[in-house]
Design an enzyme around this catalytic site. Sequence first.
Site, PDB file in Angstrom:
ATOM      1  N   LYS A  56       0.977  -1.246   0.060  1.00  0.00           N
ATOM      2  CA  LYS A  56      -0.045   0.361  -0.269  1.00  0.00           C
ATOM      3  C   LYS A  56       0.854   1.316  -0.053  1.00  0.00           C
ATOM      4  CE  LYS A  56      -0.189  -0.268   5.444  1.00  0.00           C
ATOM      5  NZ  LYS A  56      -1.123  -0.420   5.972  1.00  0.00           N
TER       6      LYS A  56
ATOM      7  N   TYR B  47      16.502  29.978   3.570  1.00  0.00           N
ATOM      8  CA  TYR B  47      15.165  30.429   3.574  1.00  0.00           C
ATOM      9  C   TYR B  47      16.256  31.358   5.568  1.00  0.00           C
ATOM     10  CZ  TYR B  47      12.683  30.156  -0.461  1.00  0.00           C
ATOM     11  OH  TYR B  47      12.141  29.924  -2.098  1.00  0.00           O
TER      12      TYR B  47
HETATM   13  C1  LIG Z   1      -0.541  -1.440   6.537  1.00  0.00           C
HETATM   14  C2  LIG Z   1      -1.401  -2.750   6.854  1.00  0.00           C
HETATM   15  C3  LIG Z   1      -0.003  -4.104   7.129  1.00  0.00           C
HETATM   16  C4  LIG Z   1       0.964  -4.046   7.502  1.00  0.00           C
HETATM   17  O1  LIG Z   1       1.975  -2.979   8.566  1.00  0.00           O
HETATM   18  P1  LIG Z   1       3.426  -3.558   8.501  1.00  0.00           P
HETATM   19  O2  LIG Z   1       3.420  -2.800   9.956  1.00  0.00           O
HETATM   20  O3  LIG Z   1       4.139  -2.415   8.256  1.00  0.00           O
HETATM   21  O4  LIG Z   1       3.510  -4.431   8.724  1.00  0.00           O
HETATM   22  C5  LIG Z   1      -1.003  -5.353   7.834  1.00  0.00           C
HETATM   23  N1  LIG Z   1      -2.212  -4.994   7.513  1.00  0.00           N
HETATM   24  C6  LIG Z   1      -2.882  -3.713   7.462  1.00  0.00           C
HETATM   25  C7  LIG Z   1      -4.553  -4.454   8.045  1.00  0.00           C
HETATM   26  C8  LIG Z   1      -2.213  -2.466   7.207  1.00  0.00           C
HETATM   27  O5  LIG Z   1      -3.282  -1.842   7.116  1.00  0.00           O
END
Ligand SMILES: *Cc1c(COP(=O)(O)O)cnc(C)c1O
Length: 359
Positions: free
Chosen positions: A34, A246
Amino acid sequence: MEARAWIEVDLGALLHNLRLLKERARGEVIPVLKADAYGHGALPLARFLVRQGAGRLAVATLAEGRALRQGGVEGEILLLGSLHPLEAEEALRLGLVPTLSTLEAAQALAGRAKALGLVPRAHLKVDTGMNRVGFPWQEAREALRAVEALGVRVEGVYSHLATAGEEAGFVEVQRRRFQEVQRALGEGYFYHLENSHGLLLHGGENVRVGLGLYGLIPGFGLRPILRMLARPTLVKRLRPGDRVGYGGEYVARGGEWLATLPVGYADGLPRGAVAQVRGPEGILCPVAGRLSMDQTMVLLPRPVDLQATFEVLSPDFGPTGLLAWAQARGTIPYEVAVHLSRRLPRRYLLEGEVLEEVS
Ligand SMILES: *Cc1c(COP(=O)(O)O)cnc(C)c1O
Protein backbone atom coordinates in the site's frame (compact mmCIF):
# COMPACT_ATOMS: atom_id res chain seq x y z
CA MET A 1 22.65 6.94 -13.75
CA GLU A 2 22.46 10.00 -15.99
CA ALA A 3 20.64 12.08 -13.44
CA ARG A 4 21.59 14.68 -10.90
CA ALA A 5 19.45 13.00 -8.23
CA TRP A 6 17.87 9.58 -8.07
CA ILE A 7 16.66 6.74 -5.87
CA GLU A 8 18.00 3.20 -5.85
CA VAL A 9 16.07 0.25 -4.49
CA ASP A 10 18.02 -2.91 -3.68
CA LEU A 11 15.86 -5.90 -4.57
CA GLY A 12 18.46 -8.23 -3.08
CA ALA A 13 17.88 -6.59 0.28
CA LEU A 14 14.13 -6.93 -0.26
CA LEU A 15 14.58 -10.68 -0.83
CA HIS A 16 16.82 -10.91 2.22
CA ASN A 17 14.08 -9.27 4.33
CA LEU A 18 11.36 -11.46 2.87
CA ARG A 19 13.39 -14.62 3.56
CA LEU A 20 14.02 -13.51 7.12
CA LEU A 21 10.34 -12.81 7.73
CA LYS A 22 9.38 -16.13 6.13
CA GLU A 23 11.74 -17.97 8.47
CA ARG A 24 9.85 -16.50 11.41
CA ALA A 25 6.31 -17.07 10.18
CA ARG A 26 4.65 -20.47 10.52
CA GLY A 27 2.42 -19.82 7.51
CA GLU A 28 2.12 -17.40 4.61
CA VAL A 29 3.84 -14.00 4.43
CA ILE A 30 1.76 -11.45 2.51
CA PRO A 31 3.75 -8.47 1.21
CA VAL A 32 1.90 -5.20 1.88
CA LEU A 33 2.41 -2.75 -1.01
CA LYS A 34 0.00 0.00 0.00
CA ALA A 35 0.92 3.69 -0.33
CA ASP A 36 3.17 2.89 -3.29
CA ALA A 37 4.93 0.25 -1.22
CA TYR A 38 5.58 2.76 1.56
CA GLY A 39 7.19 5.06 -0.99
CA HIS A 40 9.40 2.33 -2.47
CA GLY A 41 7.37 1.89 -5.68
CA ALA A 42 4.49 -0.62 -5.67
CA LEU A 43 4.53 -1.63 -9.32
CA PRO A 44 8.21 -2.58 -9.70
CA LEU A 45 8.16 -4.34 -6.35
CA ALA A 46 4.92 -6.19 -7.17
CA ARG A 47 6.30 -7.36 -10.51
CA PHE A 48 9.48 -8.54 -8.84
CA LEU A 49 7.72 -10.30 -5.96
CA VAL A 50 5.35 -12.10 -8.33
CA ARG A 51 8.34 -13.27 -10.39
CA GLN A 52 9.83 -14.52 -7.12
CA GLY A 53 6.73 -16.59 -6.51
CA ALA A 54 4.57 -14.38 -4.29
CA GLY A 55 1.06 -15.75 -4.65
CA ARG A 56 -0.75 -12.96 -2.89
CA LEU A 57 -0.14 -9.23 -2.41
CA ALA A 58 -2.01 -6.63 -0.39
CA VAL A 59 -2.75 -2.95 -1.00
CA ALA A 60 -5.02 -0.51 0.81
CA THR A 61 -7.18 1.05 -1.87
CA LEU A 62 -9.05 0.23 -5.05
CA ALA A 63 -6.90 2.72 -6.99
CA GLU A 64 -3.74 0.96 -5.79
CA GLY A 65 -5.14 -2.38 -6.91
CA ARG A 66 -6.14 -0.88 -10.26
CA ALA A 67 -2.62 0.51 -10.78
CA LEU A 68 -1.12 -2.94 -10.22
CA ARG A 69 -3.58 -4.58 -12.62
CA GLN A 70 -2.92 -1.89 -15.25
CA GLY A 71 0.79 -2.53 -14.77
CA GLY A 72 0.24 -6.18 -15.64
CA VAL A 73 0.31 -7.69 -12.16
CA GLU A 74 -1.83 -10.81 -12.11
CA GLY A 75 -2.57 -13.06 -9.18
CA GLU A 76 -4.34 -12.38 -5.97
CA ILE A 77 -4.49 -8.82 -4.68
CA LEU A 78 -6.16 -8.24 -1.34
CA LEU A 79 -7.63 -4.79 -0.63
CA LEU A 80 -6.94 -4.11 3.04
CA GLY A 81 -9.16 -1.06 3.30
CA SER A 82 -12.76 -1.87 4.12
CA LEU A 83 -14.78 -2.00 0.89
CA HIS A 84 -17.19 0.87 0.31
CA PRO A 85 -20.40 -0.20 -1.46
CA LEU A 86 -19.62 2.26 -4.29
CA GLU A 87 -16.41 0.35 -5.06
CA ALA A 88 -17.95 -3.10 -5.37
CA GLU A 89 -18.33 -3.16 -9.14
CA GLU A 90 -14.82 -2.06 -10.00
CA ALA A 91 -13.27 -4.39 -7.44
CA LEU A 92 -15.13 -7.26 -9.13
CA ARG A 93 -14.18 -6.20 -12.64
CA LEU A 94 -10.51 -5.93 -11.67
CA GLY A 95 -10.58 -9.28 -9.91
CA LEU A 96 -9.43 -7.80 -6.62
CA VAL A 97 -10.32 -9.43 -3.31
CA PRO A 98 -12.00 -6.87 -1.08
CA THR A 99 -12.22 -6.75 2.69
CA LEU A 100 -15.71 -6.67 4.16
CA SER A 101 -16.55 -4.99 7.47
CA THR A 102 -20.19 -4.18 6.82
CA LEU A 103 -23.28 -5.90 5.52
CA GLU A 104 -23.94 -2.94 3.21
CA ALA A 105 -20.68 -3.59 1.41
CA ALA A 106 -21.38 -7.33 1.31
CA GLN A 107 -24.81 -6.67 -0.21
CA ALA A 108 -23.34 -4.36 -2.83
CA LEU A 109 -20.66 -6.91 -3.70
CA ALA A 110 -23.15 -9.76 -4.00
CA GLY A 111 -25.59 -7.61 -5.99
CA ARG A 112 -23.03 -6.30 -8.47
CA ALA A 113 -21.50 -9.76 -8.87
CA LYS A 114 -24.87 -11.21 -9.77
CA ALA A 115 -25.50 -8.49 -12.35
CA LEU A 116 -22.03 -9.01 -13.88
CA GLY A 117 -22.05 -12.79 -13.69
CA LEU A 118 -18.94 -12.83 -11.52
CA VAL A 119 -18.10 -14.68 -8.30
CA PRO A 120 -18.03 -12.35 -5.27
CA ARG A 121 -14.94 -13.29 -3.25
CA ALA A 122 -13.87 -11.51 -0.08
CA HIS A 123 -11.99 -11.61 3.19
CA LEU A 124 -13.95 -10.85 6.32
CA LYS A 125 -12.41 -8.32 8.69
CA VAL A 126 -12.96 -8.94 12.38
CA ASP A 127 -12.38 -6.22 14.94
CA THR A 128 -10.57 -7.71 17.94
CA GLY A 129 -9.94 -4.43 19.73
CA MET A 130 -8.74 -1.66 17.44
CA ASN A 131 -12.18 -0.22 16.70
CA ARG A 132 -11.27 0.95 13.22
CA VAL A 133 -12.88 -1.47 10.78
CA GLY A 134 -14.26 -4.99 11.05
CA PHE A 135 -17.25 -6.85 12.41
CA PRO A 136 -17.11 -7.09 16.23
CA TRP A 137 -15.27 -10.31 17.17
CA GLN A 138 -18.12 -11.43 19.43
CA GLU A 139 -20.42 -11.37 16.37
CA ALA A 140 -18.01 -12.87 13.84
CA ARG A 141 -20.02 -16.05 13.42
CA GLU A 142 -23.31 -14.25 12.72
CA ALA A 143 -21.53 -11.85 10.38
CA LEU A 144 -19.96 -14.71 8.43
CA ARG A 145 -23.29 -16.51 8.10
CA ALA A 146 -25.03 -13.32 6.94
CA VAL A 147 -22.33 -12.52 4.38
CA GLU A 148 -22.27 -16.09 3.07
CA ALA A 149 -26.07 -16.13 2.90
CA LEU A 150 -25.81 -13.25 0.42
CA GLY A 151 -23.77 -15.52 -1.83
CA VAL A 152 -20.35 -14.03 -1.07
CA ARG A 153 -17.50 -16.54 -1.07
CA VAL A 154 -15.56 -15.70 2.10
CA GLU A 155 -12.03 -17.03 1.57
CA GLY A 156 -10.18 -15.37 4.41
CA VAL A 157 -10.83 -13.95 7.85
CA TYR A 158 -8.46 -11.52 9.49
CA SER A 159 -7.88 -8.93 12.17
CA HIS A 160 -5.27 -6.27 12.87
CA LEU A 161 -3.17 -5.58 15.97
CA ALA A 162 -3.46 -2.14 17.56
CA THR A 163 -0.41 -2.21 19.85
CA ALA A 164 2.19 -4.45 18.17
CA GLY A 165 5.58 -3.06 19.14
CA GLU A 166 4.01 -0.96 21.86
CA GLU A 167 2.03 -3.03 24.35
CA ALA A 168 2.46 -6.79 24.49
CA GLY A 169 -0.43 -7.26 26.94
CA PHE A 170 -3.04 -6.00 24.51
CA VAL A 171 -1.51 -8.01 21.67
CA GLU A 172 -2.26 -11.10 23.78
CA VAL A 173 -5.83 -9.93 24.37
CA GLN A 174 -6.36 -9.53 20.61
CA ARG A 175 -4.69 -12.86 19.87
CA ARG A 176 -6.97 -14.68 22.29
CA ARG A 177 -10.01 -13.02 20.76
CA PHE A 178 -8.86 -13.98 17.28
CA GLN A 179 -8.34 -17.59 18.40
CA GLU A 180 -11.91 -17.61 19.68
CA VAL A 181 -13.06 -16.34 16.32
CA GLN A 182 -11.15 -19.16 14.61
CA ARG A 183 -12.74 -21.73 16.89
CA ALA A 184 -16.21 -20.30 16.25
CA LEU A 185 -15.82 -20.08 12.46
CA GLY A 186 -13.98 -23.34 12.00
CA GLU A 187 -11.68 -24.57 9.27
CA GLY A 188 -11.89 -23.74 5.62
CA TYR A 189 -10.87 -20.10 5.89
CA PHE A 190 -7.48 -18.47 5.50
CA TYR A 191 -6.86 -16.72 8.83
CA HIS A 192 -4.24 -13.98 9.17
CA LEU A 193 -3.45 -11.58 11.99
CA GLU A 194 0.06 -10.19 12.59
CA ASN A 195 1.82 -7.23 10.97
CA SER A 196 5.62 -6.82 10.99
CA HIS A 197 6.04 -5.93 14.66
CA GLY A 198 3.50 -8.57 15.64
CA LEU A 199 5.47 -11.25 13.79
CA LEU A 200 8.92 -10.12 14.92
CA LEU A 201 8.02 -9.70 18.58
CA HIS A 202 5.37 -12.35 19.08
CA GLY A 203 5.62 -14.80 16.18
CA GLY A 204 2.71 -15.60 13.91
CA GLU A 205 1.26 -17.95 11.35
CA ASN A 206 -0.14 -16.08 8.33
CA VAL A 207 1.08 -12.50 8.42
CA ARG A 208 0.87 -9.22 6.47
CA VAL A 209 4.16 -7.35 6.42
CA GLY A 210 5.06 -3.88 5.22
CA LEU A 211 7.60 -2.07 7.36
CA GLY A 212 9.70 -5.19 7.94
CA LEU A 213 9.76 -6.01 4.24
CA TYR A 214 11.25 -2.57 3.57
CA GLY A 215 13.79 -3.24 6.31
CA LEU A 216 12.78 -0.30 8.44
CA ILE A 217 12.84 -2.12 11.79
CA PRO A 218 16.24 -2.33 13.50
CA GLY A 219 17.52 -5.23 15.56
CA PHE A 220 16.26 -8.26 13.62
CA GLY A 221 18.77 -8.46 10.79
CA LEU A 222 16.47 -6.64 8.36
CA ARG A 223 18.04 -4.15 5.96
CA PRO A 224 16.60 -0.91 4.57
CA ILE A 225 16.31 -1.26 0.80
CA LEU A 226 16.26 2.34 -0.45
CA ARG A 227 18.95 4.97 -1.01
CA MET A 228 18.61 8.54 -2.28
CA LEU A 229 21.58 9.93 -4.16
CA ALA A 230 22.37 13.39 -5.49
CA ARG A 231 25.11 15.23 -7.32
CA PRO A 232 25.80 18.87 -6.48
CA THR A 233 24.59 21.55 -8.85
CA LEU A 234 26.99 24.09 -7.35
CA VAL A 235 30.07 24.01 -5.11
CA LYS A 236 31.59 27.15 -3.64
CA ARG A 237 33.52 28.67 -0.77
CA LEU A 238 31.79 30.91 1.77
CA ARG A 239 33.10 34.24 3.02
CA PRO A 240 32.87 35.27 6.67
CA GLY A 241 29.33 36.36 7.50
CA ASP A 242 27.70 34.82 4.40
CA ARG A 243 24.23 33.54 5.27
CA VAL A 244 22.80 30.36 3.74
CA GLY A 245 19.24 29.47 2.76
CA TYR A 246 15.80 30.72 3.80
CA GLY A 247 15.94 32.78 6.96
CA GLY A 248 19.70 33.06 6.53
CA GLU A 249 19.99 30.66 9.42
CA TYR A 250 23.49 29.39 8.76
CA VAL A 251 26.11 32.11 9.12
CA ALA A 252 29.55 31.32 7.72
CA ARG A 253 32.73 31.59 9.71
CA GLY A 254 34.41 31.99 6.35
CA GLY A 255 36.38 29.52 4.29
CA GLU A 256 33.99 26.58 4.52
CA TRP A 257 33.03 24.75 1.33
CA LEU A 258 29.36 24.48 0.45
CA ALA A 259 27.58 22.17 -2.00
CA THR A 260 24.00 22.64 -3.17
CA LEU A 261 22.17 19.33 -3.70
CA PRO A 262 19.08 19.25 -5.94
CA VAL A 263 16.76 17.52 -3.45
CA GLY A 264 14.52 19.02 -0.78
CA TYR A 265 11.38 18.48 1.20
CA ALA A 266 9.36 17.85 -1.97
CA ASP A 267 11.58 14.80 -2.45
CA GLY A 268 10.69 13.50 0.98
CA LEU A 269 13.41 15.01 3.16
CA PRO A 270 11.55 15.98 6.34
CA ARG A 271 12.08 19.68 7.10
CA GLY A 272 14.11 20.30 10.20
CA ALA A 273 15.01 16.63 10.54
CA VAL A 274 17.86 16.06 8.08
CA ALA A 275 21.04 16.99 9.92
CA GLN A 276 23.65 15.53 7.58
CA VAL A 277 24.25 13.57 4.37
CA ARG A 278 27.05 11.24 3.32
CA GLY A 279 29.49 12.88 0.98
CA PRO A 280 32.18 11.28 -1.18
CA GLU A 281 34.18 8.63 0.72
CA GLY A 282 31.37 8.39 3.24
CA ILE A 283 32.24 11.67 4.96
CA LEU A 284 29.35 13.08 7.01
CA CYS A 285 28.46 16.55 5.69
CA PRO A 286 26.27 18.75 7.92
CA VAL A 287 23.25 20.45 6.37
CA ALA A 288 23.74 24.24 6.39
CA GLY A 289 20.62 26.13 7.40
CA ARG A 290 17.12 25.15 6.31
CA LEU A 291 16.56 22.75 3.48
CA SER A 292 14.16 24.08 0.84
CA MET A 293 11.51 22.45 -1.31
CA ASP A 294 13.91 21.36 -4.06
CA GLN A 295 17.41 22.01 -2.76
CA THR A 296 19.61 21.41 0.27
CA MET A 297 22.95 23.01 1.08
CA VAL A 298 25.63 20.99 2.85
CA LEU A 299 29.09 21.78 4.22
CA LEU A 300 32.16 20.01 2.87
CA PRO A 301 35.62 19.52 4.30
CA ARG A 302 37.10 20.17 0.83
CA PRO A 303 35.77 21.01 -2.62
CA VAL A 304 34.34 18.35 -4.95
CA ASP A 305 33.33 18.51 -8.60
CA LEU A 306 29.78 18.27 -9.91
CA GLN A 307 30.19 14.54 -10.66
CA ALA A 308 30.59 13.75 -6.97
CA THR A 309 27.83 11.61 -5.49
CA PHE A 310 26.23 12.27 -2.13
CA GLU A 311 24.15 9.70 -0.30
CA VAL A 312 21.34 11.83 1.05
CA LEU A 313 19.46 8.85 2.48
CA SER A 314 21.44 5.73 3.25
CA PRO A 315 20.12 2.16 3.66
CA ASP A 316 21.14 1.75 7.28
CA PHE A 317 20.13 2.70 10.80
CA GLY A 318 22.78 5.41 11.19
CA PRO A 319 22.52 9.22 11.24
CA THR A 320 21.67 9.45 7.52
CA GLY A 321 19.07 6.68 7.59
CA LEU A 322 15.31 6.99 7.46
CA LEU A 323 14.85 6.09 11.11
CA ALA A 324 17.11 8.96 12.16
CA TRP A 325 14.99 11.31 10.05
CA ALA A 326 11.76 10.01 11.59
CA GLN A 327 13.14 10.28 15.10
CA ALA A 328 14.40 13.83 14.57
CA ARG A 329 11.04 14.72 13.12
CA GLY A 330 9.21 13.15 16.07
CA THR A 331 7.25 10.78 13.87
CA ILE A 332 7.13 7.14 12.80
CA PRO A 333 9.20 5.72 9.90
CA TYR A 334 5.97 4.87 8.03
CA GLU A 335 5.14 8.57 7.65
CA VAL A 336 8.59 9.53 6.38
CA ALA A 337 8.71 6.57 3.97
CA VAL A 338 5.35 7.30 2.32
CA HIS A 339 6.52 10.83 1.51
CA LEU A 340 9.61 9.75 -0.41
CA SER A 341 9.77 11.45 -3.78
CA ARG A 342 7.83 10.28 -6.82
CA ARG A 343 9.59 12.81 -9.03
CA LEU A 344 13.09 11.40 -8.75
CA PRO A 345 14.06 8.71 -11.24
CA ARG A 346 14.40 5.29 -9.70
CA ARG A 347 16.51 2.25 -10.36
CA TYR A 348 15.64 -1.20 -9.13
CA LEU A 349 18.81 -3.24 -8.72
CA LEU A 350 19.50 -6.91 -8.12
CA GLU A 351 23.11 -7.80 -7.39
CA GLY A 352 24.30 -4.65 -9.12
CA GLU A 353 22.22 -5.24 -12.24
CA VAL A 354 19.43 -2.81 -13.14
CA LEU A 355 16.16 -4.75 -13.45
CA GLU A 356 13.86 -1.80 -13.92
CA GLU A 357 14.11 1.95 -14.29
CA VAL A 358 11.31 4.41 -13.62
CA SER A 359 11.70 8.05 -14.56
C1 LIG B 1 -0.42 -1.60 6.75
C2 LIG B 1 -1.02 -2.84 7.23
C3 LIG B 1 -0.22 -3.94 7.50
C4 LIG B 1 1.30 -3.91 7.45
O1 LIG B 1 1.79 -3.32 8.62
P1 LIG B 1 3.37 -3.19 8.93
O2 LIG B 1 3.40 -2.66 10.31
O3 LIG B 1 3.90 -2.24 7.93
O4 LIG B 1 3.95 -4.55 8.79
C5 LIG B 1 -0.84 -5.12 7.86
N1 LIG B 1 -2.19 -5.20 7.95
C6 LIG B 1 -3.00 -4.14 7.71
C7 LIG B 1 -4.46 -4.31 7.82
C8 LIG B 1 -2.43 -2.93 7.35
O5 LIG B 1 -3.23 -1.89 7.12
